[in-house]
Design a protein around this motif. Structure first.
Motif, PDB file in Angstrom:
ATOM      1  N   GLY A 249      85.150  35.866  40.283  1.00  0.00           N
ATOM      2  CA  GLY A 249      83.884  35.996  40.992  1.00  0.00           C
ATOM      3  C   GLY A 249      83.810  35.088  42.202  1.00  0.00           C
ATOM      4  N   ALA A 250      82.720  35.189  42.940  1.00  0.00           N
ATOM      5  CA  ALA A 250      82.543  34.427  44.165  1.00  0.00           C
ATOM      6  C   ALA A 250      82.303  32.957  43.867  1.00  0.00           C
ATOM      7  CB  ALA A 250      81.373  34.990  44.969  1.00  0.00           C
ATOM      8  N   ARG A 251      82.495  32.143  44.889  1.00  0.00           N
ATOM      9  CA  ARG A 251      82.302  30.702  44.768  1.00  0.00           C
ATOM     10  C   ARG A 251      80.892  30.386  44.291  1.00  0.00           C
ATOM     11  NH1 ARG A 251      80.381  26.718  48.369  1.00  0.00           N
ATOM     12  NH2 ARG A 251      81.311  24.664  48.005  1.00  0.00           N
ATOM     13  N   GLN A 252      80.796  29.530  43.275  1.00  0.00           N
ATOM     14  CA  GLN A 252      79.547  29.029  42.693  1.00  0.00           C
ATOM     15  C   GLN A 252      78.768  30.064  41.877  1.00  0.00           C
ATOM     16  OE1 GLN A 252      78.662  25.799  42.613  1.00  0.00           O
ATOM     17  NE2 GLN A 252      80.540  25.347  43.728  1.00  0.00           N
ATOM     18  N   VAL A 253      79.107  31.331  41.954  1.00  0.00           N
ATOM     19  CA  VAL A 253      78.411  32.320  41.110  1.00  0.00           C
ATOM     20  C   VAL A 253      79.390  33.095  40.236  1.00  0.00           C
ATOM     21  CG1 VAL A 253      76.449  32.590  42.658  1.00  0.00           C
ATOM     22  CG2 VAL A 253      78.422  34.095  42.915  1.00  0.00           C
ATOM     23  N   GLY A 254      80.684  32.845  40.418  1.00  0.00           N
ATOM     24  CA  GLY A 254      81.673  33.554  39.630  1.00  0.00           C
ATOM     25  C   GLY A 254      82.142  32.769  38.436  1.00  0.00           C
ATOM     26  N   GLY A 255      81.311  31.869  37.925  1.00  0.00           N
ATOM     27  CA  GLY A 255      81.693  31.031  36.800  1.00  0.00           C
ATOM     28  C   GLY A 255      81.596  29.571  37.165  1.00  0.00           C
ATOM     29  N   GLN A 256      81.578  28.721  36.159  1.00  0.00           N
ATOM     30  CA  GLN A 256      81.516  27.287  36.397  1.00  0.00           C
ATOM     31  C   GLN A 256      82.918  26.683  36.307  1.00  0.00           C
ATOM     32  OE1 GLN A 256      79.242  24.950  37.373  1.00  0.00           O
ATOM     33  NE2 GLN A 256      77.911  26.633  37.949  1.00  0.00           N
ATOM     34  N   TYR A 257      83.078  25.566  35.635  1.00  0.00           N
ATOM     35  CA  TYR A 257      84.338  24.836  35.653  1.00  0.00           C
ATOM     36  C   TYR A 257      85.446  25.636  34.969  1.00  0.00           C
ATOM     37  CZ  TYR A 257      80.631  21.367  36.172  1.00  0.00           C
ATOM     38  OH  TYR A 257      79.501  20.703  36.561  1.00  0.00           O
ATOM     39  N   ALA A 258      86.622  25.637  35.576  1.00  0.00           N
ATOM     40  CA  ALA A 258      87.745  26.362  34.986  1.00  0.00           C
ATOM     41  C   ALA A 258      88.106  25.779  33.621  1.00  0.00           C
ATOM     42  CB  ALA A 258      88.943  26.313  35.926  1.00  0.00           C
ATOM     43  N   VAL A 259      88.191  24.439  33.538  1.00  0.00           N
ATOM     44  CA  VAL A 259      88.395  23.749  32.263  1.00  0.00           C
ATOM     45  C   VAL A 259      87.349  22.655  32.169  1.00  0.00           C
ATOM     46  CG1 VAL A 259      89.957  22.380  30.844  1.00  0.00           C
ATOM     47  CG2 VAL A 259      90.875  24.236  32.265  1.00  0.00           C
ATOM     48  N   SER A 260      86.505  22.689  31.155  1.00  0.00           N
ATOM     49  CA  SER A 260      85.424  21.726  30.983  1.00  0.00           C
ATOM     50  C   SER A 260      85.612  20.976  29.678  1.00  0.00           C
ATOM     51  CB  SER A 260      84.072  22.448  30.981  1.00  0.00           C
ATOM     52  OG  SER A 260      83.022  21.545  30.703  1.00  0.00           O
ATOM     53  N   LEU A 261      85.702  19.647  29.765  1.00  0.00           N
ATOM     54  CA  LEU A 261      85.871  18.815  28.580  1.00  0.00           C
ATOM     55  C   LEU A 261      84.751  17.796  28.513  1.00  0.00           C
ATOM     56  CD1 LEU A 261      88.990  18.978  30.120  1.00  0.00           C
ATOM     57  CD2 LEU A 261      89.568  18.393  27.758  1.00  0.00           C
ATOM     58  N   GLY A 262      84.177  17.599  27.326  1.00  0.00           N
ATOM     59  CA  GLY A 262      83.136  16.614  27.128  1.00  0.00           C
ATOM     60  C   GLY A 262      83.157  16.088  25.711  1.00  0.00           C
ATOM     61  N   ARG A 276      91.582  29.658  43.349  1.00  0.00           N
ATOM     62  CA  ARG A 276      90.330  30.323  43.740  1.00  0.00           C
ATOM     63  C   ARG A 276      89.305  30.323  42.600  1.00  0.00           C
ATOM     64  NH1 ARG A 276      90.579  32.273  48.717  1.00  0.00           N
ATOM     65  NH2 ARG A 276      92.657  32.520  49.636  1.00  0.00           N
ATOM     66  N   THR A 277      89.135  29.181  42.018  1.00  0.00           N
ATOM     67  CA  THR A 277      88.122  29.048  40.965  1.00  0.00           C
ATOM     68  C   THR A 277      86.739  29.038  41.608  1.00  0.00           C
ATOM     69  OG1 THR A 277      88.310  26.644  41.057  1.00  0.00           O
ATOM     70  CG2 THR A 277      89.677  27.790  39.449  1.00  0.00           C
ATOM     71  N   ALA A 278      85.747  29.522  40.873  1.00  0.00           N
ATOM     72  CA  ALA A 278      84.390  29.585  41.418  1.00  0.00           C
ATOM     73  C   ALA A 278      83.790  28.200  41.583  1.00  0.00           C
ATOM     74  CB  ALA A 278      83.503  30.430  40.509  1.00  0.00           C
ATOM     75  N   SER A 279      84.222  27.258  40.747  1.00  0.00           N
ATOM     76  CA  SER A 279      83.686  25.897  40.826  1.00  0.00           C
ATOM     77  C   SER A 279      84.829  24.916  40.602  1.00  0.00           C
ATOM     78  CB  SER A 279      82.553  25.716  39.806  1.00  0.00           C
ATOM     79  OG  SER A 279      81.928  24.453  39.962  1.00  0.00           O
ATOM     80  N   ASP A 280      84.602  23.854  39.829  1.00  0.00           N
ATOM     81  CA  ASP A 280      85.620  22.825  39.634  1.00  0.00           C
ATOM     82  C   ASP A 280      86.854  23.374  38.921  1.00  0.00           C
ATOM     83  OD1 ASP A 280      83.710  21.203  40.715  1.00  0.00           O
ATOM     84  OD2 ASP A 280      83.340  20.038  38.898  1.00  0.00           O
ATOM     85  N   GLY A 281      87.975  22.684  39.146  1.00  0.00           N
ATOM     86  CA  GLY A 281      89.181  22.986  38.385  1.00  0.00           C
ATOM     87  C   GLY A 281      89.070  22.407  36.989  1.00  0.00           C
ATOM     88  N   ILE A 282      89.429  21.133  36.825  1.00  0.00           N
ATOM     89  CA  ILE A 282      89.270  20.459  35.533  1.00  0.00           C
ATOM     90  C   ILE A 282      88.174  19.416  35.666  1.00  0.00           C
ATOM     91  CG2 ILE A 282      91.149  18.824  36.023  1.00  0.00           C
ATOM     92  CD1 ILE A 282      91.764  18.935  32.952  1.00  0.00           C
ATOM     93  N   HIS A 300      92.200  26.584  47.055  1.00  0.00           N
ATOM     94  CA  HIS A 300      90.877  27.125  47.366  1.00  0.00           C
ATOM     95  C   HIS A 300      89.940  27.082  46.153  1.00  0.00           C
ATOM     96  CE1 HIS A 300      93.171  28.722  50.767  1.00  0.00           C
ATOM     97  NE2 HIS A 300      92.013  28.882  51.389  1.00  0.00           N
ATOM     98  N   THR A 301      89.797  25.909  45.553  1.00  0.00           N
ATOM     99  CA  THR A 301      88.812  25.781  44.477  1.00  0.00           C
ATOM    100  C   THR A 301      87.409  25.804  45.075  1.00  0.00           C
ATOM    101  OG1 THR A 301      88.969  23.371  44.579  1.00  0.00           O
ATOM    102  CG2 THR A 301      90.357  24.495  42.970  1.00  0.00           C
ATOM    103  N   GLY A 302      86.470  26.413  44.348  1.00  0.00           N
ATOM    104  CA  GLY A 302      85.106  26.544  44.848  1.00  0.00           C
ATOM    105  C   GLY A 302      84.364  25.232  44.925  1.00  0.00           C
ATOM    106  N   ASP A 303      84.820  24.235  44.174  1.00  0.00           N
ATOM    107  CA  ASP A 303      84.220  22.900  44.224  1.00  0.00           C
ATOM    108  C   ASP A 303      85.348  21.901  44.007  1.00  0.00           C
ATOM    109  OD1 ASP A 303      82.349  20.859  44.371  1.00  0.00           O
ATOM    110  OD2 ASP A 303      80.904  21.846  43.070  1.00  0.00           O
ATOM    111  N   ASP A 304      85.117  20.857  43.248  1.00  0.00           N
ATOM    112  CA  ASP A 304      86.083  19.770  43.106  1.00  0.00           C
ATOM    113  C   ASP A 304      87.294  20.223  42.284  1.00  0.00           C
ATOM    114  OD1 ASP A 304      83.958  18.230  44.256  1.00  0.00           O
ATOM    115  OD2 ASP A 304      83.089  18.113  42.239  1.00  0.00           O
ATOM    116  N   LEU A 305      88.476  19.842  42.744  1.00  0.00           N
ATOM    117  CA  LEU A 305      89.673  20.178  41.981  1.00  0.00           C
ATOM    118  C   LEU A 305      89.707  19.401  40.672  1.00  0.00           C
ATOM    119  CD1 LEU A 305      92.421  21.438  41.545  1.00  0.00           C
ATOM    120  CD2 LEU A 305      93.387  19.823  43.210  1.00  0.00           C
ATOM    121  N   VAL A 306      89.412  18.091  40.720  1.00  0.00           N
ATOM    122  CA  VAL A 306      89.318  17.242  39.525  1.00  0.00           C
ATOM    123  C   VAL A 306      88.002  16.486  39.615  1.00  0.00           C
ATOM    124  CG1 VAL A 306      90.342  15.333  38.233  1.00  0.00           C
ATOM    125  CG2 VAL A 306      91.829  16.990  39.398  1.00  0.00           C
ATOM    126  N   ALA A 307      87.237  16.478  38.525  1.00  0.00           N
ATOM    127  CA  ALA A 307      85.929  15.818  38.558  1.00  0.00           C
ATOM    128  C   ALA A 307      85.676  15.073  37.255  1.00  0.00           C
ATOM    129  CB  ALA A 307      84.822  16.838  38.796  1.00  0.00           C
TER     130      ALA A 307
END
Length: 748
Positions: A249-262, A276-282, A300-307
């Motif tokens: 999907g498009a940047r910021q609306v095609g999904g959130q973080y590719a990998v999310s850890l908490g 081409r992730t919609a938001s952050d990478g990891i 071309h990540t939609g936001d931060d590559l690593v956050a």
């Protein structure tokens, strides 16, 4: 139409546990309908180590196979192409090898999540601000649940955006009844009937390697955790390696973080690629500890590559991304390479439960390369309230035109080390400095190794600066190995870019510049009312400019200023505040004006002593009747300008007193000839504070320092802490140089 052929695993072993799993609907149903094939039952040996799938294989089939992991190794090998209708679920102890596989997630959910990411109980609860008590509408708790996690939606941190409150998230410390427990954190907000999740026991030991994973969890800006690609929560011992994650999907609306850890510990992620992730990478959320990332690549990540965010979910009203929160510590990042990523590395903390300051600490990152599109490649910024950061950033070559390579713009900076940052020749010079510090307080800032190779001017015509400083109160600032080996139009090593900056101890060493203009330490008009207690400059080599260059008045704080080892330059100090100046081992062959210039009435009193200092032009000059004294036998001065001390010896060049070497006789109140071959020794300076050594990349506990190069520097003066009261009014500054670049808002 005929029914699809059953999926046959590559390694089918005879077993009584062969089961019949019905294919689910959703995306798979749509695919089979297009093919004219109805969903059918598929026979799968859930004990098989390997499963080969097709787009028609149901998600339930794959999950049943995942759940029957080998009790000894837990290894599951997934091959083929899967199109999911629900997330894959991995249990603790799973080792999933998806090398060569392609997995496309469901349209509005995670591609994969772990078992502990899904609540065991969903209910409602009442909480009170400041209290750790959670009371549920029905009895759901047992004594065995101590240690389990609880999430109360909307009752947690709201430091950054009031309309996007995080959740009250903590560990059960006591079970008081079936409806009442005590958590490890208090509520930030009082709520009744708040949705509440009780999670199962934490997972332990999850490994995912290989494969291409496509996130279709479109969020339409709703910012839900179901919009993440891989969702990993409440896990100890995570290994991720060798896979690629995309968004469709498009940047910021095609999904959130590719990998999310908490809420994770002991994480190792290596050789991951985000395309081409919609938001952050990891992306990591607190609480988290003991994390190692190596060789992370983005395109071309939609936001931060690593956050890393200790408190998340504060970028949009209504966001539900703040599902957990806590400190993040003991992190090592080695190798982040991004092509046209928004930023490469984003670091934030914020305000946690009931206003507690969350911390991101014992952090090291090295090897940041590539290009950024949205802001500084390395961005330490405030987000969900003030950020508190302590750590080391090293070996940075990634650029964003006109932006700092490393931007530390946080309310509180602890011990921060930035090392080995190089601005390339091909990029336009940055407006706000190659390395930038901004905020309210900093314990210790160390910059070791910044090189500018660009001869292009900044877009606003100002001087390129290796380090810009906009932190109001700094304990110690140490800058070493700054270099500009090219004919840049103008280059400052350190530049103050905001008013009222207070520095207790400043050290600059091994500094060189071939630029046509610029200074070592610059205080332009924007830096009015600065105060520096102690400043030491060692081994300085410049084609032009001054060591200390003030075009704005400071406060009445007296600076103990030592220059020990200097070659070239036009002057030693352009003063607009009181100072005690010591110059030794210095040589200026082309200087035309005074070495120490009192350019403001505020520059009084000033004391100058020298040894082994040679230059043809005068030692001091003044613009009014400022009080200045000196003791120097090698550099001439008009003795009539001085307010001398008894025994001062100078080489007089004026006409009022005898020419040549003269000594001040306080009893006679006059200068008298002397044959003293040398000037009196400079006044003793206090014993210096030892300089710590910076931690090399990969060491989890960075320590501030400058790297020793060449001869050991002379002792540096120390003094009392910077005053915190209202500064004494100063004279109106008269700008005499090029204005400093303005400090803009943080990017990215």
């Amino acid at each position: 139409m005929t029914s699809p052929s059953p999926v046959v695993p590559r390694a089918v072993r005879p077993s009584r546990r062969n089961v019949l799993v019905l294919a689910a609907g959703g995306a798979v149903g749509a695919l089979t309908a297009l093919a004219g094939r109805p969903d059918t039952a598929v026979a799968v040996d859930v004990d098989a180590d390997e499963l080969t799938v097709t787009p028609a294989t149901s998600t339930a089939t794959i999950n049943a196979w995942l759940a029957r992991r080998d009790p000894t190794t837990g290894v599951r090998r997934l091959r083929g192409t899967a199109v999911l209708t629900a997330p894959l679920v991995v249990l603790g102890g799973t080792v999933l090898d998806a090398t060569g596989a392609s997995v496309t997630g469901p349209a509005r959910d995670n591609v994969l999540r772990n078992a502990a990411a899904t609540p065991a109980v969903t209910t409602t609860a009442t909480v009170s601000a400041g209290s750790t008590t959670v009371t549920t509408a029905r009895g759901v708790f047992t004594a065995a649940m101590v240690g389990r996690r609880v999430q109360v939606l909307g009752a947690g941190p709201r430091g950054g955006r009031v309309a996007a409150p995080g959740s009250m998230y903590g560990r059960i410390t006591a079970v008081r009844s079936s409806t009442t427990v005590t958590l490890s954190v208090p509520a930030t907000t009082s709520l009744t009937g708040a949705t509440t999740y009780v999670f199962p026991p934490n997972d332990a030991g999850i490994t995912i390697t290989g494969g291409t994973w496509t996130n279709r969890g479109k969020n339409a800006l709703s910012q839900r955790t179901t919009s993440h690609g891989m969702l990993l929560r409440r896990v100890s011992g995570v290994t991720l390696s060798g896979f690629t994650v995309r968004s469709d999907g498009a940047r910021q609306v095609g999904g959130q973080y590719a990998v999310s850890l908490g809420d994770v510990t002991d994480v190792r992620a290596t050789d991951l690629t985000f395309v081409r992730t919609a938001s952050d990478g990891i992306h990591f959320q607190g609480p988290a500890a003991r994390i190692t990332l190596q060789r992370i690549t983005g395109d071309h990540t939609g936001d931060d590559l690593v956050a890393f965010t200790t408190v998340d979910g504060q970028s949009k009203d209504g966001s539900l991304l703040g599902d957990c929160e806590g400190d993040i510590s003991d992190v090592v990042v080695e190798g982040v390479d991004g092509t046209a990523c928004h930023t490469h590395l984003k670091l934030t903390s914020g305000t946690g439960a009931a206003g507690v300051q969350r911390r991101l600490q014992r952090f090291t990152a090295s090897g940041i390369s590539g290009t950024a599109t949205g802001g500084s490649p390395v961005n330490v910024v405030d987000y969900a309230g003030p950020t508190w950061f302590s750590g080391t950033i090293a070996d940075v070559t990634a650029t964003k035109d006109n932006s700092p390579m490393v931007n530390c713009n946080a309310v509180t900076l602890g011990t921060v080390v930035v090392r080995d940052v190089t601005w390339p020749a091909a990029s336009p010079a940055p407006v706000r400095g190659i390395v930038r510090f901004a905020g309210r307080t900093a314990t210790s800032l160390t910059v070791d190794g910044v090189t500018n190779r660009s001869v292009r001017p900044t877009s606003d015509g100002g001087s390129v600066a290796a380090v810009t400083v906009a932190v109001k109160t700094i304990g110690s600032l140490t800058v070493s190995r700054v270099a500009c080996p090219v004919l840049a139009p103008s280059f400052d090593s350190v530049q103050l870019v905001t008013s009222d900056v207070g520095i207790t101890t400043l050290r600059v060493s091994d500094d060189s510049s071939a630029a046509r203009a610029g200074n070592v330490f610059s205080m332009p008009a924007a830096a009015a009312r600065y105060r520096v207690r102690s400043a030491t400059f060692t081994r300085i080599s410049r084609s032009t400019g001054s060591v200390w260059a003030a075009t704005a008045d400071g406060t009445r704080t007296t600076t103990d200023l030592v220059v020990d080892g200097m070659t070239g330059g036009r002057a030693v100090a352009l003063l607009r505040s009181p100072a005690r100046v010591v110059v030794r081992n210095a040589k200026q062959s082309s200087a035309a004006k005074a070495a120490v210039r009192l350019d403001s009435a505020n520059a009084s009193p000033v004391r100058v002593t020298t040894s082994a200092f040679t230059r043809a032009s005068p030692l001091v000059s003044r613009t009014a009747r400022q009080s200045v004294s000196a003791s120097s036998t090698t550099v001439g001065v008009d003795a009539a300008l001085l307010a001398p001390r008894n025994g001062d010896v100078v080489r007089n060049t004026g006409s009022r007193w005898p020419s040549g070497l003269v000594r001040w006789d306080a009893a006679a109140r006059r200068w008298v000839r002397t044959t003293a071959p040398t000037s009196p020794a400079p006044e003793p300076t206090p014993k210096p504070t030892p300089t710590p050594t910076p931690t090399r990349p990969g060491t989890p506990s960075p320590t501030p320092t400058s790297r020793p190069v060449g001869p050991t520097p002379a002792p540096t003066p120390t003094s009392a802490p910077v005053p915190t009261g209202t500064p004494t009014p100063t004279a109106t500054p008269v700008p005499t140089g090029t204005p400093s670049p303005s400090v803009g808002a943080p990017t990215g």
